[in-house]
Scaffold this active site. Structure first.
Site, PDB file in Angstrom:
ATOM      1  N   GLY A 113       0.444  -1.328   0.107  1.00  0.00           N
ATOM      2  CA  GLY A 113       0.238   0.024  -0.236  1.00  0.00           C
ATOM      3  C   GLY A 113       1.421   1.483  -0.418  1.00  0.00           C
ATOM      4  CD  GLU A 156      -0.590  -3.663 -11.115  1.00  0.00           C
ATOM      5  OE1 GLU A 156      -1.833  -3.019 -10.348  1.00  0.00           O
ATOM      6  OE2 GLU A 156       0.425  -4.119 -11.906  1.00  0.00           O
ATOM      7  CE  LYS A 157      -8.949   0.100 -17.395  1.00  0.00           C
ATOM      8  NZ  LYS A 157      -9.499   1.262 -18.041  1.00  0.00           N
ATOM      9  CE1 TYR A 158      -7.921   0.186  -6.833  1.00  0.00           C
ATOM     10  CE2 TYR A 158     -10.236   1.297  -7.331  1.00  0.00           C
ATOM     11  CZ  TYR A 158      -9.304   0.605  -6.331  1.00  0.00           C
ATOM     12  OH  TYR A 158      -9.905   0.266  -4.893  1.00  0.00           O
ATOM     13  CE  LYS A 167      -2.971  -9.778   2.663  1.00  0.00           C
ATOM     14  NZ  LYS A 167      -1.757 -10.573   3.227  1.00  0.00           N
ATOM     15  CG  ASN A 178       3.300 -11.601   0.136  1.00  0.00           C
ATOM     16  OD1 ASN A 178       4.280 -10.447  -0.169  1.00  0.00           O
ATOM     17  ND2 ASN A 178       2.156 -11.606   0.246  1.00  0.00           N
ATOM     18  NE  ARG A 222       5.509 -11.051   4.650  1.00  0.00           N
ATOM     19  CZ  ARG A 222       4.853 -10.795   3.071  1.00  0.00           C
ATOM     20  NH1 ARG A 222       5.562 -10.091   2.782  1.00  0.00           N
ATOM     21  NH2 ARG A 222       4.083 -10.175   3.576  1.00  0.00           N
ATOM     22  CB  VAL A 239       0.171 -12.682   9.453  1.00  0.00           C
ATOM     23  CG1 VAL A 239      -0.982 -12.492  10.881  1.00  0.00           C
ATOM     24  CG2 VAL A 239       1.469 -11.064   9.708  1.00  0.00           C
ATOM     25  NE  ARG A 253      -3.122 -10.302  10.062  1.00  0.00           N
ATOM     26  CZ  ARG A 253      -2.341 -10.354   9.112  1.00  0.00           C
ATOM     27  NH1 ARG A 253      -1.687  -8.985   9.201  1.00  0.00           N
ATOM     28  NH2 ARG A 253      -1.612 -10.335   7.620  1.00  0.00           N
TER      29      ARG A 253
HETATM   30  C1  MV4 Z   1      -4.324  -3.202  -6.461  1.00  0.00           C
HETATM   31  C2  MV4 Z   1      -5.574  -2.605  -6.672  1.00  0.00           C
HETATM   32  C3  MV4 Z   1      -6.467  -2.002  -7.788  1.00  0.00           C
HETATM   33  N1  MV4 Z   1      -6.517  -2.527  -8.796  1.00  0.00           N
HETATM   34  N2  MV4 Z   1      -4.180  -2.666  -8.179  1.00  0.00           N
HETATM   35  C4  MV4 Z   1      -3.478  -2.778  -2.404  1.00  0.00           C
HETATM   36  C5  MV4 Z   1      -2.339  -3.129  -1.450  1.00  0.00           C
HETATM   37  C6  MV4 Z   1      -0.615  -4.298  -2.533  1.00  0.00           C
HETATM   38  N3  MV4 Z   1      -0.226  -5.486  -2.437  1.00  0.00           N
HETATM   39  C7  MV4 Z   1      -1.684  -4.649  -4.039  1.00  0.00           C
HETATM   40  N4  MV4 Z   1      -3.038  -3.537  -4.095  1.00  0.00           N
HETATM   41  C8  MV4 Z   1      -3.938  -3.348  -4.391  1.00  0.00           C
HETATM   42  N5  MV4 Z   1      -3.469  -2.831  -6.226  1.00  0.00           N
HETATM   43  C9  MV4 Z   1      -4.993  -2.944  -9.106  1.00  0.00           C
HETATM   44  N6  MV4 Z   1      -4.660  -2.447 -10.090  1.00  0.00           N
HETATM   45  C10 MV4 Z   1      -6.059  -2.892  -5.077  1.00  0.00           C
HETATM   46  C11 MV4 Z   1      -5.520  -2.919  -4.081  1.00  0.00           C
HETATM   47  C12 MV4 Z   1      -5.581  -2.278  -3.076  1.00  0.00           C
HETATM   48  C13 MV4 Z   1      -6.127  -1.830  -2.170  1.00  0.00           C
HETATM   49  C14 MV4 Z   1      -5.560  -0.134  -3.092  1.00  0.00           C
HETATM   50  C15 MV4 Z   1      -6.322   0.766  -2.467  1.00  0.00           C
HETATM   51  C16 MV4 Z   1      -6.147   1.471  -1.043  1.00  0.00           C
HETATM   52  C17 MV4 Z   1      -6.843   0.259  -0.362  1.00  0.00           C
HETATM   53  C18 MV4 Z   1      -6.005  -1.518  -1.447  1.00  0.00           C
HETATM   54  C19 MV4 Z   1      -6.787  -3.229  -0.341  1.00  0.00           C
HETATM   55  C20 MV4 Z   1      -6.402  -3.611  -0.919  1.00  0.00           C
HETATM   56  C21 MV4 Z   1      -6.306  -3.749  -2.091  1.00  0.00           C
END
Ligand code: MV4
Length: 446
Positions: free
Chosen positions: A165, A200-202, A237, A290, A292, A295, A338
């Site tokens: 994040g 990236e595309k969201y 998480k 990841n 490792r 958790v 958790r």
């Molecule tokens: C994303 C996504 C949506 N679209 N990528 C969050 C942590 C990292 N491991 C990857 N994450 C995300 N990547 C794309 N292309 C959504 C998340 C995401 C997230 C993003 C912003 C705020 C809260 C989030 C919670 C879970 C996942």
């Protein structure tokens, strides 16, 4: 096999590792900071060594002190747990230089996966689906804007060195791009001293599904099913479960095989996790790996019956995997909640303090991983996670009922915790129906 393992960590994960070492007849060394003198991991290990002041940077992140502790105690291996030095390739190299086995993957694969855009490009080459986006690094906001305009909004800008994040920004339209990019890049420079970004595309409200893999030194790789970790807040998480209620057996098989392909492509060794996003159409995309133990590993242990820490140790000692894919069966359903010392309604503000009394639930297939005891003073210095309650049932409904009973029985007096909040989620229809996505908690509290 190793004679003695030093655990370069604290809290519940240090204790978790000590217990498996003991079950294997391996001696254990705990390291601790000055403020952790009375922490439970120091009492349960065969030997304990103070490695410096409370601040992580001076103790649990101090590589030289940890290596010295291993040398002084004749430890032949180091288990890093999670966080701290667990994904630090320099530490892996330092262990090697000193003839100490690092229980984890190679420094090369840690570096490869640590750079999220390089990791993604490795997966593209291996034929693993990834989120559509830029493949070349992006350093400049104007250039980024042109690429995002072509891609179409919404987009997400991510730091190559990021993950979890940090250095990440969702951008809804072209006019917001420049500012959003600059904020994310600024965060990346501050946190990682790296201005390399990718776009990236969201994907709105995805499910976060990750696959546990085990890989030995000889190229054998198996997967141990998936965990659904969609329930999170502030990129931490809160609840994890296995199997995921969002996918069927067909997609489960595909995700598992994809994760194995990903691990093989990276020449991965030891335990690892391949993270995917699952969108509303059921399409899945690799996002990160990841390197490792995580958790949430206990939910996988509960449904497979396999001790992942033991497997990590055996792999690091050079043993061949004892399992083929057909040997691994997913049985029933496991959930982990958790427990954090925090104030849910004050934006999860940590709530450290003295633990006056504790009682942990028990019973058939109920597990509590914790380092708490009555009288322990919980410091403000480290993470607010103080316990993990894990249950296993023959199906999801039974696991939810068991979790409710376990949380009801749990007593932690002296500090505020999220246990009641977790209990309320076990009664939430969206959760109970298996429909919670990554936006669940935010929506719940807004
Ligand atoms: C994303 C996504 C949506 N679209 N990528 C969050 C942590 C990292 N491991 C990857 N994450 C995300 N990547 C794309 N292309 C959504 C998340 C995401 C997230 C993003 C912003 C705020 C809260 C989030 C919670 C879970 C996942």
């Amino acid at each position: 096999m190793f004679n003695k393992i030093l655990i370069a960590n604290r809290g519940e994960i240090a204790i978790r590792i000590i217990r498996t070492c003991k079950s294997l007849g391996i001696k254990t060394v705990a390291v601790y900071s000055e403020i952790d003198k009375n922490a439970l991991h120091t009492k349960l290990a065969d030997e304990s060594i103070c490695i410096g002041p409370a601040k992580s940077k001076d103790s649990y992140l101090n590589m030289n002190r940890i290596i010295t502790a291993a040398q002084l105690t004749n430890a032949d291996a180091i288990h890093p747990g999670f966080g701290f030095l667990s994904e630090n390739s320099k530490f892996v190299d330092l262990c090697k230089e000193n003839n100490i086995t690092f229980i984890g993957p190679s420094s090369e694969v840690i570096d490869l996966m640590g750079n999220k855009s390089n990791a993604k490009n490795t997966m593209i080459k291996a034929g693993v689906p990834v989120v559509p986006g830029t493949e070349d690094p992006v350093y400049d906001a104007e250039i980024g804007k042109r690429l995002a305009d072509e891609m179409g909004y919404p987009v997400i800008v991510k730091a190559s060195s990021g993950g979890g994040g940090k250095g990440m920004r969702i951008i809804e339209n072209s006019t917001e791009f420049i500012e959003g990019f600059n904020v994310a890049q600024g965060e990346s420079v501050n946190s990682f001293a790296d201005n390399t970004m990718y776009i990236e595309k969201y994907i709105r409200n995805p499910r976060h599904i990750e696959v546990q893999i085990l890989a030995d030194k000889y190229g054998n790789v198996v997967h141990l099913g998936e965990r659904d970790c969609s329930i999170q807040r502030l990129h931490q998480k809160m609840i994890e479960e296995s199997p995921s209620p969002a996918i069927g057996d067909e997609l489960r098989k595909v995700l598992g095989e994809t994760a194995v392909k990903a691990a093989k492509a990276a020449h991965y060794e030891n335990a690892g996790t391949v993270e995917f996003l699952l969108d509303e159409n059921g399409d899945y995309y690799f996002i990160e790996m990841n390197t490792r133990i995580q958790v949430e590993h206990p939910v996988t242990e509960m449904v497979t019956g396999i001790d992942l820490i033991k497997q990590q140790i055996l792999i690091a000692a050079g043993q061949k995997l004892a399992y083929t894919q057909d040997d691994i069966q997913i049985k029933g359903h496991a959930i982990e909640c958790r427990i954090n010392a925090e104030n849910t309604l004050k934006n999860f503000m940590p709530a450290p303090g003295k633990i006056n009394a504790v009682h942990f639930p028990g019973g058939f297939d109920v597990r509590v991983d914790t380092a708490l005891y009555a009288g322990y003073v919980l410091p403000a210095t480290y993470d607010s996670m103080i316990a993990k309650v894990i249950v296993h049932g023959s199906n999801r409904k039974e696991a939810i009922e068991k979790m409710k009973a376990a949380l009801d029985e749990l007593v932690i007096n002296g500090v505020e915790t999220n246990a009641n909040f977790q209990y309320s989620i076990m009664n939430n229809p969206t959760y109970v129906n298996g429909e919670a996505t990554t936006g669940f908690i935010k929506d719940l509290l807004s």
